[in-house]
Design an enzyme around this catalytic site. Structure first.
Site, PDB file in Angstrom:
ATOM      1  CB  VAL A   1      14.859 -12.189  -3.399  1.00  0.00           C
ATOM      2  CG1 VAL A   1      14.801 -12.862  -4.951  1.00  0.00           C
ATOM      3  CG2 VAL A   1      14.557 -13.503  -2.413  1.00  0.00           C
ATOM      4  CB  CYS A   2      19.160 -10.257  -6.870  1.00  0.00           C
ATOM      5  SG  CYS A   2      19.578  -8.921  -8.259  1.00  0.00           S
TER       6      CYS A   2
END
Lengths: 133, 100, 130
Positions: free
Chosen positions: C77-78
């Site tokens: 997940v960024c």
């Protein structure tokens, strides 16, 4: 061996976050020493217009960041000619983006390459990784 | 080199298919997925556009067509693939351009 | 072959995550490797463990977690996109002084460099979006 990475920008800024977050990837990606280019197609060309002023909409104006791309060694910015024309725009409506060529005593060179659809299709075809947002 | 293009929007709602066809070269493949599958029905207003684009291989994701009740209305010449076929198309082409 | 996936949209609102899950299952079934799945933009919302979809609907986060467990997938997940949207893990919760966290097991938070690295390392990058 460096891969050819192309960022495909087809969305106008501010109405959605895609343009801003795409630019954030470009800036981070610049550290990876790949062969990077950007394409602005369709409404993506609106990302580069001069004179953006976002004060009254409460968002950050990120358009000045594009003029720093040259410092990140992002020097190949393709603009689809037909997309500009369809929108009644010319290159004069867009920011003048340049980079400094250290091999030529830091001569300032244009980053923007105005290309026809046929030319851009050839460039797209050469890419290894196409990032779209 | 040849690209796999994916188009996921209805041609009646967005110009994504046009944007794709403007830049898709002969020898490439266009895979219609999600709402993009509506472009693949016969007799629709964009059917000629697909029929007249020579040199491009058109495919449609069967599960998406089936979900939307148009599997029986697909135009001739458009190949139906399932998700495994989608995977094969990705593997067979040099890169994938998603027209979002 | 090694595939990397980029997911640009959250679950339910758009089909992007569903398509990506089906693609992932098919790719794994055919013996391909999924090098990484990178969640960007609203795609970070795929990682919340607090979603409660109706019982007769699919649970997209749980589907990712199941695939992660079975195939040791790297679900990333960024961090920048996640922070903006209120998706945080326990470490971030402590670091930022927040009172809760919501990232599911099976996902990890990391930087955008992970997307570029995926583009470099994988044979193909496939983007799912809106």
């Amino acid at each position: 061996m460096a891969k050819k990475f192309m960022y495909i920008n087809r969305k106008a800024p501010y109405g959605t976050i895609y343009a801003l977050e795409s630019l954030e990837v470009v800036l981070i990606g610049a550290a990876f020493d790949q062969d990077v280019s950007l394409a602005f197609i369709g409404d993506g060309v609106y990302q580069l217009t001069k004179g953006q002023d976002t004060k009254a909409i409460g968002q950050k104006n990120f358009s000045p960041v594009y003029s720093a791309l040259g410092d990140y060694e992002v020097t190949k910015i393709y603009i689809e000619k037909e997309s500009l024309e369809e929108r009644g725009l010319t290159l004069d409506d867009l920011q003048h983006l340049v980079w400094e060529d250290e091999d030529e005593d830091y001569a300032e060179k244009d980053s923007i390459r105005l290309v026809s659809r046929a030319e851009l299709a050839d460039v797209l075809d050469e890419q290894d990784v196409l990032l779209s947002f | 080199m040849s690209l796999l293009h994916t188009v996921n929007k209805s041609p009646f709602e967005s110009n994504t298919l046009d944007a794709c066809l403007n830049l898709a070269k002969s020898g490439s493949t266009v895979l219609l997925i999600e709402d993009g599958v509506y472009a693949a029905t016969s007799g629709n207003a964009v059917a000629d556009k697909i029929k007249n684009t020579s040199g491009i291989n058109f495919c449609v994701l069967g599960p998406d067509a089936q979900a939307r009740g148009i599997e029986g209305k697909l135009a001739e010449g458009i190949k139906v693939v399932d998700y495994e076929g989608f995977v094969d198309l990705v593997a067979e082409h040099d890169a994938v351009q998603a027209w979002l | 072959m090694k595939f990397a996936l980029q997911i640009n949209e959250g679950p339910y609102q758009h089909q992007a995550a569903d398509s990506a899950i089906q693609f992932t299952k098919a790719a794994l079934a055919k013996g391909h490797e999924i090098f990484r799945v990178f969640f960007y933009h609203d795609g970070v919302n795929n990682a919340t463990r607090l979603a409660i979809p109706p019982q007769d609907d699919r649970n997209i986060t749980q589907e990712w977690v199941k695939l992660q467990k079975e195939h040791n997938l790297d679900l990333v997940v960024c961090i920048a996109a996640a922070q903006r949207r209120g998706l945080i893990d326990e470490d971030e919760m402590n670091r930022q002084g927040k009172d809760a966290n919501n990232i599911s097991e099976g996902f990890r938070i990391s930087g955008l460099g992970q997307l570029i690295e995926a583009g470099i390392e994988a044979d193909r990058l496939i983007v799912f979006g809106a």
